[in-house]
Design a protein around this motif. Structure first.
Motif, PDB file in Angstrom:
ATOM      1  N   UNK A 192       8.862  42.568 -30.102  1.00  0.00           N
ATOM      2  CA  UNK A 192       7.798  41.566 -30.220  1.00  0.00           C
ATOM      3  C   UNK A 192       8.356  40.153 -30.022  1.00  0.00           C
ATOM      4  N   UNK A 193       9.597  39.919 -30.453  1.00  0.00           N
ATOM      5  CA  UNK A 193      10.231  38.616 -30.218  1.00  0.00           C
ATOM      6  C   UNK A 193      10.416  38.375 -28.722  1.00  0.00           C
ATOM      7  N   UNK A 194      10.871  39.408 -28.016  1.00  0.00           N
ATOM      8  CA  UNK A 194      11.033  39.282 -26.571  1.00  0.00           C
ATOM      9  C   UNK A 194       9.708  39.064 -25.858  1.00  0.00           C
ATOM     10  N   UNK A 195       8.643  39.750 -26.314  1.00  0.00           N
ATOM     11  CA  UNK A 195       7.323  39.561 -25.707  1.00  0.00           C
ATOM     12  C   UNK A 195       6.836  38.128 -25.905  1.00  0.00           C
ATOM     13  N   UNK A 196       7.022  37.582 -27.107  1.00  0.00           N
ATOM     14  CA  UNK A 196       6.598  36.207 -27.356  1.00  0.00           C
ATOM     15  C   UNK A 196       7.359  35.212 -26.501  1.00  0.00           C
ATOM     16  N   UNK A 197       8.690  35.388 -26.406  1.00  0.00           N
ATOM     17  CA  UNK A 197       9.504  34.464 -25.616  1.00  0.00           C
ATOM     18  C   UNK A 197       9.170  34.556 -24.128  1.00  0.00           C
ATOM     19  N   UNK A 198       8.754  35.719 -23.680  1.00  0.00           N
ATOM     20  CA  UNK A 198       8.428  35.882 -22.271  1.00  0.00           C
ATOM     21  C   UNK A 198       7.334  34.905 -21.832  1.00  0.00           C
ATOM     22  N   UNK A 199       6.387  34.599 -22.727  1.00  0.00           N
ATOM     23  CA  UNK A 199       5.278  33.709 -22.385  1.00  0.00           C
ATOM     24  C   UNK A 199       5.599  32.240 -22.658  1.00  0.00           C
ATOM     25  N   UNK A 200       6.322  31.956 -23.727  1.00  0.00           N
ATOM     26  CA  UNK A 200       6.488  30.561 -24.128  1.00  0.00           C
ATOM     27  C   UNK A 200       7.781  29.941 -23.620  1.00  0.00           C
ATOM     28  N   UNK A 201       8.802  30.744 -23.311  1.00  0.00           N
ATOM     29  CA  UNK A 201      10.123  30.187 -23.006  1.00  0.00           C
ATOM     30  C   UNK A 201      10.125  29.231 -21.813  1.00  0.00           C
ATOM     31  N   UNK A 202       9.507  29.556 -20.661  1.00  0.00           N
ATOM     32  CA  UNK A 202       9.566  28.603 -19.539  1.00  0.00           C
ATOM     33  C   UNK A 202       8.937  27.248 -19.865  1.00  0.00           C
ATOM     34  N   UNK A 203       7.774  27.263 -20.537  1.00  0.00           N
ATOM     35  CA  UNK A 203       7.107  26.013 -20.895  1.00  0.00           C
ATOM     36  C   UNK A 203       7.923  25.254 -21.940  1.00  0.00           C
ATOM     37  N   UNK A 204       8.479  25.975 -22.907  1.00  0.00           N
ATOM     38  CA  UNK A 204       9.290  25.324 -23.940  1.00  0.00           C
ATOM     39  C   UNK A 204      10.509  24.644 -23.325  1.00  0.00           C
ATOM     40  N   UNK A 205      11.139  25.319 -22.365  1.00  0.00           N
ATOM     41  CA  UNK A 205      12.307  24.717 -21.714  1.00  0.00           C
ATOM     42  C   UNK A 205      11.916  23.451 -20.954  1.00  0.00           C
ATOM     43  N   UNK A 206      10.771  23.487 -20.243  1.00  0.00           N
ATOM     44  CA  UNK A 206      10.329  22.300 -19.504  1.00  0.00           C
ATOM     45  C   UNK A 206       9.974  21.154 -20.447  1.00  0.00           C
ATOM     46  N   UNK A 207       9.595  21.461 -21.684  1.00  0.00           N
ATOM     47  CA  UNK A 207       9.266  20.424 -22.665  1.00  0.00           C
ATOM     48  C   UNK A 207      10.490  19.956 -23.437  1.00  0.00           C
ATOM     49  N   UNK A 208      11.647  20.536 -23.120  1.00  0.00           N
ATOM     50  CA  UNK A 208      12.867  20.118 -23.796  1.00  0.00           C
ATOM     51  C   UNK A 208      13.062  20.741 -25.161  1.00  0.00           C
ATOM     52  N   UNK A 209      12.363  21.831 -25.451  1.00  0.00           N
ATOM     53  CA  UNK A 209      12.498  22.512 -26.747  1.00  0.00           C
ATOM     54  C   UNK A 209      13.614  23.533 -26.632  1.00  0.00           C
ATOM     55  N   UNK A 210      14.483  23.591 -27.607  1.00  0.00           N
ATOM     56  CA  UNK A 210      15.639  24.482 -27.566  1.00  0.00           C
ATOM     57  C   UNK A 210      15.227  25.921 -27.830  1.00  0.00           C
TER      58      UNK A 210
END
Length: 768
Positions: A192-210
């Motif tokens: 479930x952690x991997x599923x959540x990161x799959x959707x949010x990780x690219x946007x979070x990286x573009x926003x500068x979130x670690x």
């Protein structure tokens, strides 16, 4: 009619009882001798069993070698494909193979599974140095162990985490440590952690979130009940709303005092200008609303003035009309009224002109303010576009949550800023703010978390380790041995193929005409034989039916054999338990220096082992006395039934138990825990059976002879199966005992019927 008393009582005289029981005793004697002969046959069969076991072992050895070759071929193929993707040299490929096999020996995953992971890493762009020197492959395998998932799933999650946050593959260890610490400190699992990161990780990286904050946000949402794709899509929308807010959302953020964007210098200037413009726009909006209110009041006043003028004109017209109808001149009073009304209208007309002028002025002002407001909105839109283009990220998720909490933002305001789905995620994070900050701190200090968790699982079971991990580690070592064995065999096969491959193909090519001819002959033979097989099917079916009793006998014999072997196995178990207790006692005394634990070990192992040895030994001793017990049964019955009189069912069961040596101990019937060979039923043909292992059992004959009827009634009465337990039932003029069977009742009625009919005929009747 004739009164007929049909009550029937069955008693065995002493002679019949002795004859029946002597026959039973003889049957027990024969059964005992048969069991002894079966033991002799079983002992003679052990040599054949040993030969069969050797053949079986040889077959399994061939199968093992075959599987070893297959395992090595699969592993070698994966390794070769991985080397081809990386473009590795021969020496590098040998080092990679050594690394893969070493990881396979020391973890729950086999070398073949680790090889598949290496192939995935190679496809993702990982080179030899990163895979081996930077321990990317080892970190990935440990991540899979920590997450409790297959290596394929762990590979996908790990690589996605590295790529989504713009990291290098040598940082795979950092990603696995952060994710491991997250799912071990929150209510989420690795999937479930991997599923959540799959959707949010690219946007979070573009926003500068670690990655630490992003993973912690998914974990904190899991604590609130939002997991997997729900958490990932909610966070993605929330971050998007911060990066590209609507005009209303921006004003709401300004009202709340949120300052969470990271802007370039030009973006910062645009934001400052936008804030100033927003103040002016708010002022213009208020002025516009005030002018609209004033215009509405002027219009209302003008409307009221016009109404008053119309009323005055109507009153003047009514006065003049009334005088005209009466054909008279206006009176002095009417003239004064008309004069007063005309003067009022003149005053109202002047006021109307003043109000119209004021309205025109206000409308002009409103048009100016509206135009200015429109111009400022257009400028605000351009400034917002500039701010969006110059936004490089947000300060941090933690800062967003802290500012929202400090501003006292309501749920409605949060939804206005972040939308429905994003607002739900942010509102949940605000409620989990402390948990979120704690997770962020944990993940920022997560170095070595994966290795620590893996080592904890790989400890000895006695020290809290995983038994499954230990067993799978053992299987990995077996697979490594199979690869080692399969290597020389595979190399030999490849050399044979290279040496004789062309010759074999040439030989097959030369023999093709003969092979075709053979195929044609086989087809003709099958076409000829098929009708014969179909004609023989009825005979085959009859033969199979004839073999059914033989199969049943073999099955019963096998169960008896297992019953004979069971006591020996129990003795061996007892011996092993005693030995284990001794070893454990020595370990506790010599290594742990724990005398109490050593005493408990020898006590537990010794008591359990002695019980098993004694129980198994007693069964073996009793089984060896089969012939003697059967003789004892015969002598006991002969002595017990020498006197006249009936024998009870309970006595019969007791003697039968005494005769069944190896299954029970003596006339008392104490069970020796032998298997149950049947649980009742109807037998319609001669069969090999055993009775009494479940406790007292009644053997009831179902024949139609008078002897069968007597024996059946006797057994049913003495075993308590005779129905109501006695009594008489009146059937017309017959008084019938309920102790008799259906067959006895039928015979009795037939006999009585003849007498009844004869008597009725003599009296001149024609029947009932």
């Amino acid at each position: 009619m004739v009164d007929t008393d049909a009550k029937l009582k069955i008693n065995l005289d002493a002679k019949q009882a002795r004859a029946s029981l002597n026959a039973l005793s003889q049957a027990f004697y024969i059964a005992g001798n048969s069991a002894s002969r079966f033991g002799t046959v079983a002992r003679a069969s052990f040599a054949g069993i040993a030969v069969g076991a050797a053949a079986f072992g040889a077959t399994k050895m061939v199968q093992f070698l075959n599987q070893s070759v297959r395992t090595f071929i699969e592993f070698n193929d994966t390794l070769a494909r991985t080397g081809a993707i990386m473009g590795a040299s021969g020496s590098d490929l040998n080092k990679l193979e050594k690394e893969i096999r070493e990881i396979g020996k020391s973890t729950r995953f086999t070398a073949a599974e680790v090889g598949e992971a290496a192939n995935k890493l190679a496809i993702a762009g990982v080179g030899y140095d990163e895979m081996v020197s930077d321990k990317a492959l080892e970190n990935l395998v440990k991540f899979a162990i920590a997450g409790g998932v297959d290596i394929q799933t762990a590979t996908n999650i790990g690589i996605a985490g590295v790529k989504a946050f713009g990291m290098e593959m040598n940082q795979l260890g950092l990603v696995s440590d952060v994710l491991t610490r997250t799912f071990t400190r929150s209510n989420v699992d690795i999937v479930s952690l991997g599923e959540g990161l799959k959707f949010v990780a690219p946007v979070a990286f573009s926003a500068g979130i670690s990655i630490q904050e992003t993973a912690s946000a998914v974990g904190a949402l899991g604590n609130a009940g939002l997991r997997g794709t729900i958490a990932g899509t909610g966070l993605r929308m929330a971050i998007n709303k911060l990066l590209k807010p609507t005009f209303d959302a921006t004003r709401a953020m300004n009202d709340l005092g949120l300052n969470v964007k990271v802007l370039s210098p030009s973006g910062q200037a645009a934001e400052n200008q936008f804030k100033s413009l927003t103040i002016e726009l708010d002022r213009a909006t208020r002025e516009s609303m005030m002018l609209k209110t004033e215009l509405k009041a002027l219009n209302d006043t003008l409307t009221e003035t016009s109404i008053n003028q119309q009323r005055n004109n109507l009153a003047i017209a009514q006065i003049r009309q009334r005088a005209s109808r009466q054909n008279r001149d206006l009176t002095e009073q009417e003239l004064k009224t008309i004069t007063r009304l005309e003067e009022a209208n003149s005053s109202l007309a002047l006021s109307e002109q003043e109000l119209n002028l004021e309205r025109t002025i206000q409308q002009h002002k409103l048009s100016q303010v509206t135009a200015k407001e429109k111009e400022m909105k257009e400028e605000s839109t351009e400034l917002l576009r500039t701010i969006e283009q110059q936004t490089v990220g947000i300060t941090s998720l933690g800062d967003v949550l802290d500012q929202l909490a400090a501003s006292g933002a309501t749920t409605t305001q949060i939804l206005e800023v972040f939308g429905v789905r994003g607002g739900t995620a942010i509102a949940s994070l605000v409620s989990q703010r402390e948990s979120f900050h704690g997770l962020v701190e944990e993940t920022q200090n997560a170095t070595g978390a994966t290795n620590e968790y893996t080592q904890s699982l790989q400890r000895n079971v006695e020290d809290g380790g995983s038994a499954l991990e230990s067993l799978r580690l053992f299987m990995s070592k077996i697979t490594e041995a199979m690869i080692e064995i399969g290597r020389p065999l595979t190399i030999m096969l490849t050399k044979l193929t290279d040496a004789f491959g062309d010759d074999i193909m040439n030989a097959i090519s030369d023999l093709m005409p003969e092979i075709k001819k053979l195929g044609e002959e086989i087809a003709i033979g099958i076409a000829f034989a098929l009708p014969l097989v179909l004609d023989a099917l009825p005979d085959i079916i009859m033969l199979m039916r004839a073999l059914v009793p033989v199969i049943m006998i073999v099955a019963v014999a096998f169960r008896i054999l297992m019953a004979l072997i069971q006591p020996f196995a129990q003795v061996l178990v007892g011996i092993f338990e005693i030995l284990r207790g001794i070893v454990e006692m020595a370990y506790q005394l010599l290594v742990k220096r724990d005398a109490k634990a050593a005493f408990n070990a020898i006590k537990d192992g010794g008591i359990s082992g002695v019980k098993n040895v004694l129980a198994g030994g007693a069964s073996i001793a009793l089984g060896m006395a089969t012939g003697g017990a059967s003789k004892f049964a015969k002598v006991g019955m002969a002595r017990g039934f020498g006197k006249a009189g009936p024998m009870s069912f309970k006595q019969t069961v007791g003697v039968s138990r005494a005769g069944k040596a190896g299954f029970t101990a003596g006339a008392s019937g104490s069970s020796m825990m032998m298997p149950e060979f049947h649980t009742g039923g109807i037998i319609s043909q001669p069969s090999i059976v055993s009775a009494g292992e479940r406790g007292p059992e009644a053997i009831i004959p179902l024949g139609n002879s008078s002897k069968d009827s007597m024996n059946r009634n006797k057994v049913m009465m003495e075993s308590g199966l005779s129905g109501s337990g006695g009594g008489n039932v009146s059937i017309q003029n017959m008084n019938v005992s309920t102790d008799i069977s259906k067959f006895e009742l039928e015979r009795m009625v037939k006999n009585a019927m003849v007498t009844v009919l004869n008597t009725s005929s003599r009296r001149g009747g024609s029947g009932f």
